[in-house]
Motif scaffolding. Structure first.
Motif, short mmCIF file in Angstrom:
data_model
loop_
_atom_site.label_atom_id
_atom_site.label_comp_id
_atom_site.label_asym_id
_atom_site.label_seq_id
_atom_site.Cartn_x
_atom_site.Cartn_y
_atom_site.Cartn_z
N LEU A 183 0.84 -1.18 0.00
CA LEU A 183 0.00 0.00 0.00
C LEU A 183 0.88 1.24 0.00
CD1 LEU A 183 -2.78 1.43 0.35
CD2 LEU A 183 -2.40 1.27 2.82
N VAL A 184 0.65 2.14 -0.96
CA VAL A 184 1.36 3.42 -1.05
C VAL A 184 0.34 4.51 -0.77
CG1 VAL A 184 2.73 4.96 -2.47
CG2 VAL A 184 3.00 2.49 -2.70
N CYS A 185 0.50 5.20 0.36
CA CYS A 185 -0.51 6.18 0.75
C CYS A 185 0.14 7.55 0.94
CB CYS A 185 -1.21 5.74 2.03
SG CYS A 185 -0.09 5.41 3.41
N GLY A 186 -0.69 8.58 0.87
CA GLY A 186 -0.21 9.94 1.05
C GLY A 186 -1.22 10.93 0.53
N GLY A 187 -0.93 12.21 0.75
CA GLY A 187 -1.82 13.27 0.32
C GLY A 187 -1.72 13.52 -1.17
N ALA A 188 -2.51 14.48 -1.63
CA ALA A 188 -2.53 14.82 -3.05
C ALA A 188 -1.18 15.41 -3.47
CB ALA A 188 -3.66 15.81 -3.34
N GLY A 189 -0.70 14.97 -4.62
CA GLY A 189 0.52 15.54 -5.17
C GLY A 189 1.82 15.01 -4.60
N CYS A 190 1.76 13.92 -3.84
CA CYS A 190 2.99 13.41 -3.22
C CYS A 190 3.68 12.38 -4.10
CB CYS A 190 2.72 12.84 -1.83
SG CYS A 190 1.63 11.41 -1.84
N GLY A 191 3.07 11.93 -5.21
CA GLY A 191 3.74 11.04 -6.13
C GLY A 191 3.29 9.60 -6.10
N LYS A 192 2.10 9.32 -5.63
CA LYS A 192 1.63 7.93 -5.51
C LYS A 192 1.49 7.27 -6.90
CE LYS A 192 -2.12 9.05 -3.37
NZ LYS A 192 -1.92 10.52 -3.38
N THR A 193 0.83 7.97 -7.81
CA THR A 193 0.62 7.39 -9.14
C THR A 193 1.95 7.16 -9.86
OG1 THR A 193 -1.54 8.50 -9.32
CG2 THR A 193 -0.51 7.73 -11.36
N LEU A 194 2.85 8.13 -9.74
CA LEU A 194 4.16 7.97 -10.36
C LEU A 194 4.92 6.80 -9.76
CD1 LEU A 194 6.32 8.95 -12.29
CD2 LEU A 194 7.09 10.56 -10.53
N PHE A 195 4.79 6.60 -8.46
CA PHE A 195 5.42 5.46 -7.80
C PHE A 195 4.95 4.15 -8.44
CE2 PHE A 195 5.84 2.07 -4.80
CZ PHE A 195 6.96 2.35 -4.03
N GLY A 196 3.64 4.04 -8.59
CA GLY A 196 3.09 2.83 -9.19
C GLY A 196 3.53 2.64 -10.63
#
Length: 573
Positions: free
Chosen positions: A46-59
């Motif tokens: 699970l990769v969690c965080g607020g908006a704009g922290c890079g979650k989609t890019l991580f995936g």
């Protein structure tokens, strides 16, 4: 030389089994080191965080790196962005999504969810999603799956019990499928995720944060948990740039690095003489501190120039001047840094300290060092970093920087501004971390301002304890032994005047010696003449004596002959 591609910079390894947990390399620089090999294979992260922290890019990096570097096909199930939007977003980072799709290494499935069309029912489940995801996995034989994001999937549901049940079922289904999955989620109020359950059913939880302090943004990553595996538990700064993710694993640094006995010239022969004639140790940390205008940057430029002359790359981090300004200024002391930049031996990276936070500066330095592979690094001046954080934060950042450079055997020279009141103190208090420390200060004597340089310390080698006058000329830097007069140290015009007087006195003494030598020579010649005259007189007397002796002998002979004749006459008669 051209900058290496994002793929070549990431030194990943095949899936490895560590302490019983088989792991899949993420391909994200630094993350695999923190996690001890990558993400748990066949499990959910699970990769969690607020908006704009890079979650989609991580995936996306997890999928793209797996496809490009390990040949692992992947599936992205997106609920907020279409495939075209995602492809355009990551194209700026050099990722060609369309190429991977055409080669059946990646598939992106966009699932549009309209909240107005969702109606809860007691029998509602995620079977439709499972069927769609299963088809996508089988279509490319996927080994990696990313779901982005959970909130969009469950946004229309208010039945918490049903939601929790379906969440558990989703995570279990992914594990039963055998794929290595990454699921992104938004941060909740007081919880890591909005629903507060995802972090409990996930095998690995990674929290991303984009915080702003004093108007400066800093991105940080933390491994909240990792079942069955040791992992770094600290917060780690990470950078998102044109190469994607870069994470700085600070816990990997320490005091177990090797040291070198090789010596590195300073760029100033007189400074080398002050260090037993050999210069710095390879991999040492050097500090040049002093007040404004004392020549700290000049010494830094000479050190970088000396490194380039040895055909070794040098990386110059400028925090107060632009690269062009540094190159122009260094021409005034005879340094042509432009030539080294064109040859690829010198790289000047200029950035204001306030551009981003301390940790981002550290990540940037790490990233450039990995790309450029220098043997020498200059930071000028590091005291400017105080404007970005407090002294404690700056010192912590510099401890990690120096440890990193020592681990790589990179010689580092930093400059620091000191106040006029505290010459023995630096603005960031790092003197204890330094191997060799030079102090450059102003000296005012007789209404004239000059510069003086001395060595505060140099670990592991003998060094000079003299104060040297520090001259900056059009041909570089020159160190002159400081003269000592009746009232103390003399520099500048006072030193020149004393040297002139000393030369005049030495000349007068030399002239007096030569005068006395000439007088002695005259006396010597007179004595020689007297001796020669006495010798001549003695020779004359000896000649006269010989003449008298000859005359007496002749008389005696004639007398004898006369007597002989007289005797013979008498005998005959």
């Amino acid at each position: 030389m051209p900058a290496p591609s994002a793929s070549t910079r990431r030194r990943t390894k095949p899936a490895v089994r560590i302490h019983g947990i088989e792991k899949v390399p993420s391909g994200i620089a630094g993350l695999d080191e923190i996690t001890g090999g990558g993400l748990p294979k066949g499990r959910t992260t699970l990769v969690c965080g607020g908006a704009g922290c890079g979650k989609t890019l991580f995936g996306m990096e997890f999928l793209i790196n797996g496809a490009r570097e390990h040949g692992d096909p992947g599936v992205l199930l997106a609920f907020e962005e279409t495939a075209d939007e995602i492809a355009k977003n990551v194209a700026s980072l050099g990722f060609d999504v369309q190429d991977l799709v055409e080669r059946s290494l990646l598939t992106i499935d966009f699932v549009k969810i309209d909240r107005s069309e969702i109606q809860e029912a007691g029998e509602y489940d995620l079977e439709g999603l499972f069927v769609r995801l299963d088809h996508a996995i089988k279509s490319v034989k996927a080994k990696r799956v990313v779901l982005d994001t959970l909130e969009a999937l469950f946004a229309g549901f208010t039945n918490e019990a049903l939601l929790r049940s379906e969440l558990r079922r989703l995570f279990h289904w992914l594990k039963d499928t055998g794929v290595t999955a990454v699921i992104t989620g938004e941060r909740g109020e007081g919880t890591l995720t909005r629903y507060g359950i995802e972090e409990y059913v996930s095998d690995c939880v990674i929290s991303l944060d984009n915080r702003v302090e004093d108007q400066i943004s800093t991105r940080r990553m933390r491994i909240v948990k990792y079942r069955g595996s040791a992992h770094g538990a600290n917060e780690y700064p990470f950078l998102i740039d044109d190469g994607g993710f870069s994470v700085l694993p600070v816990t990997s640094l320490g005091l177990n690095y090797e040291v070198s006995y090789e010596r590195v010239p300073t760029g100033v022969p007189a400074l080398d003489d002050m260090l037993e004639g050999g210069g710095y140790f390879r991999g040492a940390s050097i500090l040049v501190s002093g007040t404004a205008g004392t020549g700290k940057s000049s010494l830094a430029g000479l050190f970088a120039d000396a490194s380039c002359r040895r055909k070794e790359k040098a990386l110059y981090f400028a925090l107060e001047e632009s690269g062009s300004q540094i190159r122009r200024n260094m021409r005034s002391i005879g340094l042509d840094l432009d030539g080294w930049c064109k040859k690829g031996l010198l790289k000047i990276q200029a950035a204001r300290p306030s551009v981003f936070g301390l940790e981002m500066h550290l990540v940037t330095i790490h990233k450039l060092i990995e790309e450029f592979e220098p043997r020498a690094v200059v930071v000028d001046p590091l005291s400017s970093l105080v404007t970005t954080g407090n002294v404690g934060e700056v010192k912590s950042m510099l401890v990690r920087l120096f440890d990193y450079l020592k681990m790589k055997q990179i010689t580092c020279l930093v400059t620091s501004l000191t106040s006029a009141r505290g010459f023995e103190e630096t603005e960031v208090g790092i003197s204890s971390l330094i191997d060799t420390w030079f102090q450059v200060r102003d000296i005012e004597i007789g209404g004239e301002r000059t510069r003086g340089l001395y060595l505060v310390k140099s670990r592991g080698m003998g060094h000079s304890n003299q104060i040297r006058e520090f001259l900056i000329t059009s041909k570089g830097v020159n160190l002159i032994p400081v003269a000592v007069g009746p009232n103390g140290v003399l520099t500048g015009s006072a030193r020149v005047n004393q040297e002139t007087e000393q030369r005049a006195q030495a000349l007068a003494r030399q002239q007096e010696i030569e005068r006395k030598q000439r007088a002695l020579l005259r006396k010597s010649k007179a004595l020689d003449n007297q001796i020669e005259a006495m010798r001549a007189e003695l020779a004359a007397e000896e000649e006269e004596q010989r003449s008298l002796a000859t005359e007496l002998h002749d008389r005696q002979m004639r007398l004898t002959e006369s007597r002989t004749k007289l005797a013979e006459g008498r005998r005959k008669s």
